[in-house]
Design a protein around this motif. Structure first.
Motif, PDB file in Angstrom:
ATOM      1  N   LEU A 125       0.818  -1.216   0.000  1.00  0.00           N
ATOM      2  CA  LEU A 125       0.000   0.000   0.000  1.00  0.00           C
ATOM      3  C   LEU A 125       0.847   1.259   0.000  1.00  0.00           C
ATOM      4  O   LEU A 125       0.482   2.260  -0.625  1.00  0.00           O
ATOM      5  CB  LEU A 125      -0.956  -0.008   1.200  1.00  0.00           C
ATOM      6  N   ASN A 126       1.985   1.231   0.656  1.00  0.00           N
ATOM      7  CA  ASN A 126       2.862   2.405   0.674  1.00  0.00           C
ATOM      8  C   ASN A 126       3.626   2.596  -0.625  1.00  0.00           C
ATOM      9  O   ASN A 126       4.173   3.668  -0.859  1.00  0.00           O
ATOM     10  CB  ASN A 126       3.827   2.336   1.862  1.00  0.00           C
ATOM     11  N   ARG A 127       3.673   1.568  -1.476  1.00  0.00           N
ATOM     12  CA  ARG A 127       4.307   1.708  -2.796  1.00  0.00           C
ATOM     13  C   ARG A 127       3.351   2.348  -3.805  1.00  0.00           C
ATOM     14  O   ARG A 127       3.778   2.800  -4.865  1.00  0.00           O
ATOM     15  CB  ARG A 127       4.751   0.340  -3.329  1.00  0.00           C
ATOM     16  N   ILE A 128       2.065   2.388  -3.473  1.00  0.00           N
ATOM     17  CA  ILE A 128       1.097   3.045  -4.356  1.00  0.00           C
ATOM     18  C   ILE A 128       1.377   4.539  -4.324  1.00  0.00           C
ATOM     19  O   ILE A 128       1.620   5.115  -3.263  1.00  0.00           O
ATOM     20  CB  ILE A 128      -0.352   2.730  -3.918  1.00  0.00           C
ATOM     21  N   ASN A 129       1.354   5.165  -5.476  1.00  0.00           N
ATOM     22  CA  ASN A 129       1.637   6.596  -5.591  1.00  0.00           C
ATOM     23  C   ASN A 129       0.776   7.391  -4.619  1.00  0.00           C
ATOM     24  O   ASN A 129      -0.412   7.094  -4.449  1.00  0.00           O
ATOM     25  CB  ASN A 129       1.374   7.039  -7.040  1.00  0.00           C
ATOM     26  N   LYS A 130       1.365   8.397  -3.982  1.00  0.00           N
ATOM     27  CA  LYS A 130       0.671   9.182  -2.950  1.00  0.00           C
ATOM     28  C   LYS A 130      -0.648   9.759  -3.451  1.00  0.00           C
ATOM     29  O   LYS A 130      -1.613   9.834  -2.702  1.00  0.00           O
ATOM     30  CB  LYS A 130       1.563  10.303  -2.432  1.00  0.00           C
ATOM     31  N   GLU A 131      -0.693  10.167  -4.710  1.00  0.00           N
ATOM     32  CA  GLU A 131      -1.914  10.758  -5.268  1.00  0.00           C
ATOM     33  C   GLU A 131      -3.033   9.727  -5.417  1.00  0.00           C
ATOM     34  O   GLU A 131      -4.205  10.085  -5.439  1.00  0.00           O
ATOM     35  CB  GLU A 131      -1.618  11.403  -6.616  1.00  0.00           C
ATOM     36  N   ASP A 132      -2.682   8.465  -5.517  1.00  0.00           N
ATOM     37  CA  ASP A 132      -3.671   7.397  -5.728  1.00  0.00           C
ATOM     38  C   ASP A 132      -3.979   6.604  -4.461  1.00  0.00           C
ATOM     39  O   ASP A 132      -4.966   5.865  -4.419  1.00  0.00           O
ATOM     40  CB  ASP A 132      -3.161   6.416  -6.797  1.00  0.00           C
ATOM     41  N   ARG A 133      -3.150   6.738  -3.442  1.00  0.00           N
ATOM     42  CA  ARG A 133      -3.215   5.859  -2.274  1.00  0.00           C
ATOM     43  C   ARG A 133      -4.559   5.902  -1.551  1.00  0.00           C
ATOM     44  O   ARG A 133      -5.134   4.863  -1.232  1.00  0.00           O
ATOM     45  CB  ARG A 133      -2.084   6.204  -1.313  1.00  0.00           C
ATOM     46  N   ALA A 134      -5.087   7.090  -1.269  1.00  0.00           N
ATOM     47  CA  ALA A 134      -6.358   7.198  -0.531  1.00  0.00           C
ATOM     48  C   ALA A 134      -7.495   6.572  -1.327  1.00  0.00           C
ATOM     49  O   ALA A 134      -8.347   5.864  -0.772  1.00  0.00           O
ATOM     50  CB  ALA A 134      -6.660   8.656  -0.211  1.00  0.00           C
ATOM     51  N   TYR A 135      -7.496   6.811  -2.635  1.00  0.00           N
ATOM     52  CA  TYR A 135      -8.525   6.229  -3.516  1.00  0.00           C
ATOM     53  C   TYR A 135      -8.470   4.705  -3.481  1.00  0.00           C
ATOM     54  O   TYR A 135      -9.500   4.032  -3.378  1.00  0.00           O
ATOM     55  CB  TYR A 135      -8.316   6.785  -4.927  1.00  0.00           C
ATOM     56  N   VAL A 136      -7.274   4.134  -3.562  1.00  0.00           N
ATOM     57  CA  VAL A 136      -7.127   2.682  -3.582  1.00  0.00           C
ATOM     58  C   VAL A 136      -7.541   2.083  -2.234  1.00  0.00           C
ATOM     59  O   VAL A 136      -8.303   1.111  -2.183  1.00  0.00           O
ATOM     60  CB  VAL A 136      -5.684   2.266  -3.959  1.00  0.00           C
ATOM     61  N   ARG A 137      -7.070   2.672  -1.135  1.00  0.00           N
ATOM     62  CA  ARG A 137      -7.428   2.166   0.195  1.00  0.00           C
ATOM     63  C   ARG A 137      -8.947   2.207   0.398  1.00  0.00           C
ATOM     64  O   ARG A 137      -9.545   1.259   0.891  1.00  0.00           O
ATOM     65  CB  ARG A 137      -6.736   2.973   1.285  1.00  0.00           C
ATOM     66  N   SER A 138      -9.560   3.311   0.005  1.00  0.00           N
ATOM     67  CA  SER A 138     -11.005   3.457   0.150  1.00  0.00           C
ATOM     68  C   SER A 138     -11.749   2.420  -0.695  1.00  0.00           C
ATOM     69  O   SER A 138     -12.722   1.820  -0.243  1.00  0.00           O
ATOM     70  CB  SER A 138     -11.412   4.874  -0.251  1.00  0.00           C
TER      71      SER A 138
END
Length: 190
Positions: free
Chosen positions: A92-105
């Protein structure tokens, strides 16, 4: 031949005939079962070759037991081999910062009570300070009574080259639009 002997012979013949029939059908069943298993193994082999050829990673996840089974692993997509990627902080921390919240949600929604299928587009940051674009498609195979996912399958595909070509086309379209405006402005000035 006495009545007892003929009855014994009849019962023996029926027993032999029944045994032969059972053995025959067991042989037919085993042949069908073997044929089914061979077909299944062949189809699994074709599926593995297809995933290898496309570069897709496929992960079968049982959330209750936290078990993960990989069909194919793309080394460019850092999905954990031992725990579900939904809960793996390293992934999850390797996911780009701009996309991370969207992916986690999206993960939370789909696992807890969301749709039975999902598709996510996001970037994963590599160790070389660049990103790869990933399309992740998943399907929930089983939910508990509360609607929480128990088992799902996820497919990961690296679409970086596709995104790069898309970006080039967008830049070309903008440049053509700019030239068209210049040509129209020049025509009006004449």
């Amino acid at each position: 031949m006495s009545y007892d002997e003929s009855m014994w012979l009849l019962v023996s013949m029926l027993f032999v005939a029944g045994t032969v029939t059972v053995l025959y059908y067991r042989g037919v069943w085993n042949a069908r079962e073997q044929s089914f298993i061979e077909q299944l193994e062949y189809k699994q082999e074709l599926l593995n070759i297809t995933f290898w050829a496309t570069g897709d990673s496929v992960v079968d996840t049982e959330l209750d037991s936290q078990q993960v089974c990989h069909v194919n692993i793309n080394p460019d997509i850092p999905v954990s081999e031992v725990r579900p990627h939904f809960f793996d902080e390293t992934f999850l921390n390797r996911i780009n910062k701009e996309d991370r919240a969207y992916v986690r949600s999206s993960y939370e929604t789909n696992i807890n009570s969301g749709n039975n299928s999902y598709e996510l587009h996001y970037r994963i940051d590599s160790e070389l300070n660049n990103s790869i674009w990933v399309v992740e498609k998943g399907i929930v195979l089983e939910r508990n009574k509360q609607g929480k996912a128990l088992r799902l399958i996820s497919n990961f595909r690296d679409v970086t080259s596709l995104k790069q070509e898309q970006s080039k086309l967008e830049q070309l379209a903008k440049e053509l639009e700019r030239r068209l405006r210049l040509a129209e402005a020049a025509q009006i000035a004449d």
